[in-house]
Design an enzyme around this catalytic site. Sequence first.
Site, PDB file in Angstrom:
ATOM      1  CD  GLU A   1      -3.117  -0.963   2.150  1.00  0.00           C
ATOM      2  OE1 GLU A   1      -2.992  -0.151   3.077  1.00  0.00           O
ATOM      3  OE2 GLU A   1      -4.144  -1.634   1.958  1.00  0.00           O
TER       4      GLU A   1
ATOM      5  CD  GLU B   1      -4.698  -5.799   2.775  1.00  0.00           C
ATOM      6  OE1 GLU B   1      -5.484  -5.045   3.373  1.00  0.00           O
ATOM      7  OE2 GLU B   1      -3.479  -5.824   3.003  1.00  0.00           O
TER       8      GLU B   1
END
Length: 837
Positions: free
Chosen positions: A184, A253
Amino acid sequence: MESLVMSGKKLCVMVLCLYWVHAVTASVTYDHKAIVVNGQRKILFSGSIHYPRSTPQMWPELIQKAKEGGVDVIQTYVFWNGHEPSPGKYYFEDRYDLVKFIKVVQQAGLYVNLRIGPYVCSEWNFGGFPVWLKFVPGIAFRTDNEPFKAAMQKFTEKIVSMMKAENLFETQGGPIILSQIENELGPVEWEIGDPAKAYAKWAAKMAVGLDTGVPWIMCKQEDAPDPVIDTCNGYYCENFTPNKNYKPKMWTENWTGWCTYFGGGVNIRPAEDLAFSVARFIQNGGSFVNYYMYHGGTNFERTSGGPFITTSYDYDAPIDEYGLLNEPKWGHLRDLHKAIKLCEPALISVDPKVTSLGNNLEAHVFKTDSGACAAFLANYDTKSSAKVSFANEQYELPRWSISILPDCKTEVFNTARIGAQSSQKKMTVVRNAFDWESYIEEPASSSEEDSITANALWEQINITRDSTDYLWYMTDVNIDPNEGFIKSGKWPLLTVMSAGHALLVFINGQHSGTSYAGADFPKLTFNQTVNVRAGNNKISLLSIAIGLPHVGIHFETWNVGVLGPVTLEGVNEGTRDLSHQKWSYKVGLKGEDLGLQTVSGSGSVEWAQGSLLAKKQPLTWYKTNFNKPEGNDPLALDMISMGKGQVWINGRSIGRHWPGYTAHGICWDCDYAGSYTDKKCKKNCGEPSQRWYHVPRSWLRLSGNYMVVFEEWGGDPTRISLVKRTTDSVCADIYEDQPTLKNREKLDSGNVIRPKAHLWCPPGQKMSQIKFASYGLPHGSCGNYRQGDCHAHKSYDAPQRNCIGKQSCMVTVASEVFGGDPCPGIAKKLSVEAICR
Ligand SMILES: *[C@@H]1O[C@H](CO)[C@@H](O)[C@H](O)[C@H]1NC(C)=O
Ligand SMILES: *[C@@H]1O[C@H](CO)[C@@H](O)[C@H](O)[C@H]1NC(C)=O
Ligand SMILES: CC(=O)N[C@H]1CO[C@H](CO)[C@@H](O)[C@@H]1O
């Protein structure tokens, strides 16, 4: 990776070719459609299970349950701070035995996605970075910074070479088909700009250079350089497209719920919405979905990130914190995976054709030249169901749902119709009234021998290096006997500004107040009148850290502890600033120094018991012994009578307890329909954010288990109990027109297959009673069903006949089974709840 430059059409040919070439040699590549394992494109379901969040004894069963739930890949982060507690000193034992964990996955026949990071976020202490990294001179995290890059590369290489040495990459015959570098980073790049962009490029190149033989991914990283695949994280990812057309659409995710903060509610994500989001992603051409988390587990010791992340990391995942199935979520997703796998031949071959079936209604059809066809019929409306016509057939689509037709004709699954059973769990006391002994720790105060002193307020982690939650800030304040407040009795106001996270204030050894922050804002201010007297006063501030930040731009620079100002207001001179006078520091508690959490350390103090047992007193240590309860049911401590602190069993920390922090906010009724957010579908409002604390069975001996509780605030240990977690009852909610996987048979035989309610108690338990049964229009959900206006009077007969005394049973959902149709012309369902004993 020649296939990268192929166009869509050529790819099909290429895949056949790859298959032929790689029939003997293992390979993992990818193309526009999917990850290609040994020449075959795959639709892959993946589940996150983090090895340190459970015990090695739990791993085989967790992974087996994931496999039975239709999971193909286990995804885990690698937890740097667990593996390298001090520079160059590595640890790969017990819960941190990464190689063993991967081999357990391999033995189960599943693949692994190894997310090395080594930044992992993950609501894990310091995002997985070792705290010593912060003190490497000149370091700045996750940007173009030489010391950081050197350390990060060294650890990444260490992990890759370990995996290679054990032959764990797929190309070596192992289970690892994918690895992740960084995590991320995209949002950080937006903030930091060029240096972070340069770092992203460098990280990708460094990883690819490690030559693992399997693809690398970067999540939330739009500019992931070739050949690294950029992937999506979020509650929904259907509109995500990778940065190159020759990369597959992957979702690394998909949040099955959300973590819990002390002071916040527990987040629940409805199974219908989770299944909807997955079906929506697949119908839009996605080929890899990971559930974050599939088993969330427990943040043992002080591994919680934060600040304020709870010890439980249950995440409302398909397998609950204790390793039990979270039903109906686990079963509903299992059925979804089966339905999608029936579509796999079509899904991996072509891109979908999307047509509108009306307002908020769509069909996504995958049709190949060779005749394979799969269709997804979607209703995005949150309010009303719809009747649609598709390929000359009628289908009823509940609101916010997707139906799956693996042959473009037969509906085998709808995301809003749960065919799997649900269950109610309960916590039953197995041991209470422990024989507690107590020891009250004296607050530290400044003295001549203090080794650390300064005329300044220092940042907490700078001093503790996070070796403990606790740091004492101590100073002396002289009060002139002529101070006005001594006569007036109007006590002065002590104001302490702290960067976080909790604070206990002691004046001359007396507890004078407590202050703590919350997840939204970790800073706190203590602002209370204090009882100071003429002469010298000892002010002792116990500053408490509750997990270091795991996310944020340059979170390595964020502070903890009393940074001031510290002032005393209402003295003759007005306000006295104490910030720059002499402060002494003491790292940790006396009890920690003495090792009171261990049997050997416990002898160093005098313990009180019986009528002298301390209750409701801050800074109190408690100890007791207990025998291991019989059976295999998971165990927990009910800490409802305690405030805040930590618990150790046989010297091992089960984590921070804080039942004293109740969940604020409002827990609205939860409707599955409509976009999920972490504000929706909360529970526990007005109750402790976390009441129960997992005690792993494998940490217990048969007898003489030594348990220690350190209580910061004050509590009543006599009401602590050890409980076991079991299934209380199982439920099914089946519509008479429910699509089922069995519908495949209907197609072949021409017979109508009636839906059935399937119920099963866990091994060793049987159904003892039908608590509720109604064929008609019952209300409520598992645990609180109620009869509706339409109810067949013989509703109980079939469930009682088929289920009582059995571990598992089936009841057909059709009028004749319940003595006739109680309300003709209306679509009915059967709701049934059976008690497991
Ligand atoms: C950190 O500690 C050192 C002494 O070990 C001190 O000189 C320095 O000022 C401290 N920094 C902060 C931000 O507290
Ligand atoms: C502390 O409390 C006093 C009065 O109770 C108030 O005037 C003052 O603003 C408060 N200070 C802070 C920093 O909250
Ligand atoms: C990609 C995505 O959906 N990200 C979201 C995940 O959830 C957090 C918190 O709810 C949002 O802030 C992100 O935008």
